[in-house]
Design an enzyme around this catalytic site. Sequence first.
Site, mmCIF file in Angstrom:
data_model
loop_
_atom_site.group_PDB
_atom_site.id
_atom_site.type_symbol
_atom_site.label_atom_id
_atom_site.label_comp_id
_atom_site.label_asym_id
_atom_site.label_seq_id
_atom_site.Cartn_x
_atom_site.Cartn_y
_atom_site.Cartn_z
ATOM 1 N N CYS A 199 31.511 47.273 36.670
ATOM 2 C CA CYS A 199 30.918 47.091 35.347
ATOM 3 C C CYS A 199 30.395 45.660 35.160
ATOM 4 C CB CYS A 199 31.957 47.404 34.282
ATOM 5 S SG CYS A 199 33.253 46.166 34.191
ATOM 6 N N CYS A 215 38.986 52.815 36.678
ATOM 7 C CA CYS A 215 37.531 52.887 36.522
ATOM 8 C C CYS A 215 36.829 53.072 37.858
ATOM 9 C CB CYS A 215 37.019 51.617 35.851
ATOM 10 S SG CYS A 215 37.387 50.136 36.808
ATOM 11 N N ASP A 232 36.209 50.723 40.023
ATOM 12 C CA ASP A 232 35.462 49.534 40.423
ATOM 13 C C ASP A 232 36.160 48.819 41.583
ATOM 14 O OD1 ASP A 232 33.819 50.207 38.421
ATOM 15 O OD2 ASP A 232 34.322 48.549 37.096
ATOM 16 N N CYS A 279 39.040 43.815 33.711
ATOM 17 C CA CYS A 279 37.936 43.505 34.623
ATOM 18 C C CYS A 279 38.017 42.050 35.069
ATOM 19 C CB CYS A 279 36.599 43.757 33.947
ATOM 20 S SG CYS A 279 36.530 45.298 33.026
HETATM 21 FE FE1 FES Z 1 36.509 48.581 35.720
HETATM 22 FE FE2 FES Z 1 35.394 46.756 34.432
HETATM 23 S S1 FES Z 1 35.497 48.823 33.862
HETATM 24 S S2 FES Z 1 36.405 46.554 36.287
#
Ligand code: FES
Length: 125
Positions: free
Chosen positions: A59, A34, A36, A103
Amino acid sequence: TMYSKELMQHFRKPRNQGRMENPDAVGKGGNPVCGDVMYIYLKIEDDRIEDVKFETFGCAAAIGTTSKITEMVKGKTLDEAIEVTKKDVEEAVGGLPPVKRHCSNLSASVLHKAINKYRSEKAKT
Ligand code: FES
């Protein structure tokens, strides 16, 4: 919403958010899928977490769970804090939808990284 009230509260009003000046340890982690990224900063005294801050670029679940984990470990000893698992965090925010589990896993692993880094650096001195 697919998130619990507790998670949303932490997402909207994150606790201990921001960068820390001169931390004793920093953990960094990310999820390549993602994109992140998160950081957890620790201020440690006598093997106890005196202060903790985080920065999460990601997110709602990532931000909410990192906020929660900082609250859970502040004031704890390193031995206690390293025992906090991804499952503990997930339970503490009232559960997460299955697609969002990675996450919360991220926040626990970044905390553990920070503690392990602190310990291995201390072992060298
Ligand atoms: Fe990547 Fe939540 S979608 S940490």
